[in-house]
Design an enzyme around this catalytic site. Structure first.
Site, short mmCIF file in Angstrom:
data_model
loop_
_atom_site.label_atom_id
_atom_site.label_comp_id
_atom_site.label_asym_id
_atom_site.label_seq_id
_atom_site.Cartn_x
_atom_site.Cartn_y
_atom_site.Cartn_z
CG ASN A 10 -1.72 1.22 1.40
OD1 ASN A 10 -1.79 2.04 0.48
ND2 ASN A 10 -2.35 1.37 2.55
CD1 TRP A 11 3.42 0.79 -2.69
CD2 TRP A 11 3.55 1.81 -4.69
NE1 TRP A 11 4.04 -0.07 -3.56
CE2 TRP A 11 4.14 0.52 -4.79
CE3 TRP A 11 3.51 2.62 -5.82
CZ2 TRP A 11 4.69 0.05 -5.98
CZ3 TRP A 11 4.05 2.15 -7.01
CH2 TRP A 11 4.64 0.88 -7.08
CE LYS A 12 -0.33 3.29 4.70
NZ LYS A 12 -0.24 3.39 6.15
CG HIS A 96 -5.96 1.92 4.99
ND1 HIS A 96 -5.56 2.90 5.87
CD2 HIS A 96 -4.95 1.03 4.92
CE1 HIS A 96 -4.34 2.60 6.31
NE2 HIS A 96 -3.95 1.47 5.74
CD GLU A 98 -3.15 5.55 6.60
OE1 GLU A 98 -3.14 5.62 5.35
OE2 GLU A 98 -2.22 5.04 7.26
CD GLU A 167 -3.76 -2.53 7.15
OE1 GLU A 167 -2.64 -2.76 6.70
OE2 GLU A 167 -4.40 -1.49 6.90
N GLY A 173 2.06 2.27 10.81
CA GLY A 173 3.03 3.35 10.68
C GLY A 173 3.68 3.76 12.00
CB SER A 213 4.76 -1.75 12.08
OG SER A 213 4.33 -0.42 12.33
N GLY A 234 2.72 -1.14 4.35
CA GLY A 234 2.76 0.28 4.03
C GLY A 234 4.19 0.75 3.83
N GLY A 235 4.79 1.29 4.89
CA GLY A 235 6.12 1.89 4.80
C GLY A 235 7.16 1.02 4.11
P1 PGA Z 1 2.57 0.31 7.71
O1 PGA Z 1 1.13 0.51 7.00
O2 PGA Z 1 3.13 -0.96 7.16
O3 PGA Z 1 3.35 1.53 7.31
O4 PGA Z 1 2.30 0.23 9.18
C1 PGA Z 1 0.27 -0.56 6.78
C2 PGA Z 1 -1.01 -0.07 6.16
O5 PGA Z 1 -1.47 1.02 6.51
O6 PGA Z 1 -1.60 -0.75 5.27
#
Ligand code: PGA
Length: 252
Positions: A10-12, A96, A98, A167, A173, A213, A234-235
Site C-alpha cells: 500500500n503505497w498510500k 483502510h 486512514e 490492521e 506506521g 508495521s 505500508g512503509g
Molecule cells: P505500515 O502501514 O506498514 O506503514 O504500518 C500498513 C497499512 O497502513 O496498510
C-alpha cells in the site's frame, strides 16, 4: 486447506509517476523467480495507468486505494470500479483505517464499495482493525467482528473474489506490531465468523492479511501463523529492497 499467501504493498500518498515506475520495475525484477506467493501493488491513483503499463505480462496485481460505488456521473473527484478496471486494476483496498478515521468512511460505505468492485470483477481488499483505546478496553474481537459483519453486508464471500486485511490501527506506521500470537487470535476469530456466516468453503479459502508495521525483520514470524495468509505492507513497500524480502518470507 492451503491458501496461497498474498503480499500487497500500500503505497498510500507517495511516489510520482517516475518514482512509482522505478519502484514497480524493482519489485518486478526482484520477484521474477519467486513462486508460491501472490503479489499486489497499490500505487497512488495518478500512477495506476503507468504502473499497469510497467507490469504488463508480470504476475503482479494492481490495486487502487479507494473507489466510489457508482460507475459514472456527477461525483466530482471520485474514481469508480468501472474506470479502475479500465486502467488495468485487479484489486482495490477499501475501508483502510486512514480512510475510516480521516475521511469518515463507514462500514456501510465499505460494503457498498466492495459490492461495486465485485460487480466489475475487481477484488476488494477489505480492511478492519481496532484502535488502541478499543484494545485496551478489551474490545478487540467485538470491534473486529462487528466491522467484519457490517463491511461484508451484501458482499460475495468467496476466496477468489474477496481479501480481508486485519490492521490494528495502533500498529499502522508506528513501528509497533501486534505479536504473532495476538494477530493470530484475531485472524482465527475472523475466520470462524466467516465459517459461521458463509460456510466452511468460504472461510477456508478467503485470505486474511495482516497489516501494521510489517517489515523484513518481523514478516516470517507473523506469516507463519496458521490464519495469517499474507501482509498488507505500508512503509516497507516503498522500496523494493524491503518489499521483496517480505514477499520471500511469505513463501512456505
Ligand atoms: P505500515 O502501514 O506498514 O506503514 O504500518 C500498513 C497499512 O497502513 O496498510
Amino acid at each position: 486447506m492451503s491458501r496461497t499467501p498474498l503480499v500487497a504493498g500500500n503505497w498510500k500518498l507517495n511516489k510520482t509517476v517516475a518514482e512509482a515506475t522505478e519502484l514497480v520495475e524493482g519489485i518486478r525484477a526482484g520477484t521474477k523467480d519467486l513462486e508460491g506467493v501472490d503479489l499486489v501493488v497499490a500505487p497512488v491513483a495518478t500512477a495506476l495507468h503507468p504502473v499497469a503499463a510497467a507490469l504488463k505480462g508480470a504476475p503482479i496485481g494492481l490495486a487502487a486505494q479507494n473507489c466510489y460505488p457508482e460507475d459514472t456521473g456527477a461525483f466530482t473527484g471520485e474514481l469508480s470500479p468501472l474506470l479502475l478496471a479500465d486502467v488495468g486494476c485487479t484489486h482495490c483496498i477499501v475501508g483502510h483505517s486512514e480512510r475510516r478515521q480521516l475521511f469518515g468512511e463507514t462500514d456501510a460505505g465499505v460494503a457498498a464499495k466492495a459490492q461495486a468492485l465485485q460487480a466489475h470483477a475487481l477484488v476488494p481488499i477489505v480492511c478492519l482493525g481496532e484502535t488502541l483505546e478499543q484494545r485496551e478496553a478489551g474490545d478487540t474481537l467485538k470491534v473486529c467482528l462487528g466491522q467484519l459483519d457490517a463491511s461484508l453486508d451484501g458482499v460475495t464471500v468467496d476466496g477468489d473474489r474477496l481479501i480481508l486485511a486485519y490492521e490494528p490501527v495502533w500498529a499502522i506506521g508506528t513501528g509497533k506490531t501486534a505479536s504473532p500470537a495476538d494477530a493470530q487470535e484475531v485472524h482465527h476469530a475472523l475466520r470462524e465468523r466467516l465459517r459461521e456466516k458463509h460456510g466452511a468453503a468460504a472461510a477456508d479459502a478467503v485470505r486474511i492479511l495482516y497489516g501494521g508495521s510489517v517489515k523484513p525483520a518481523n514478516a516470517a514470524e507473523l506469516l507463519s501463523q496458521p490464519d495469517i495468509d499474507g501482509a498488507l505492507v505500508g512503509g516497507a513497500s516503498l522500496k523494493a529492497e524491503t518489499f521483496v524480502p517480505i514477499a520471500e518470507a511469505a513463501v512456505h
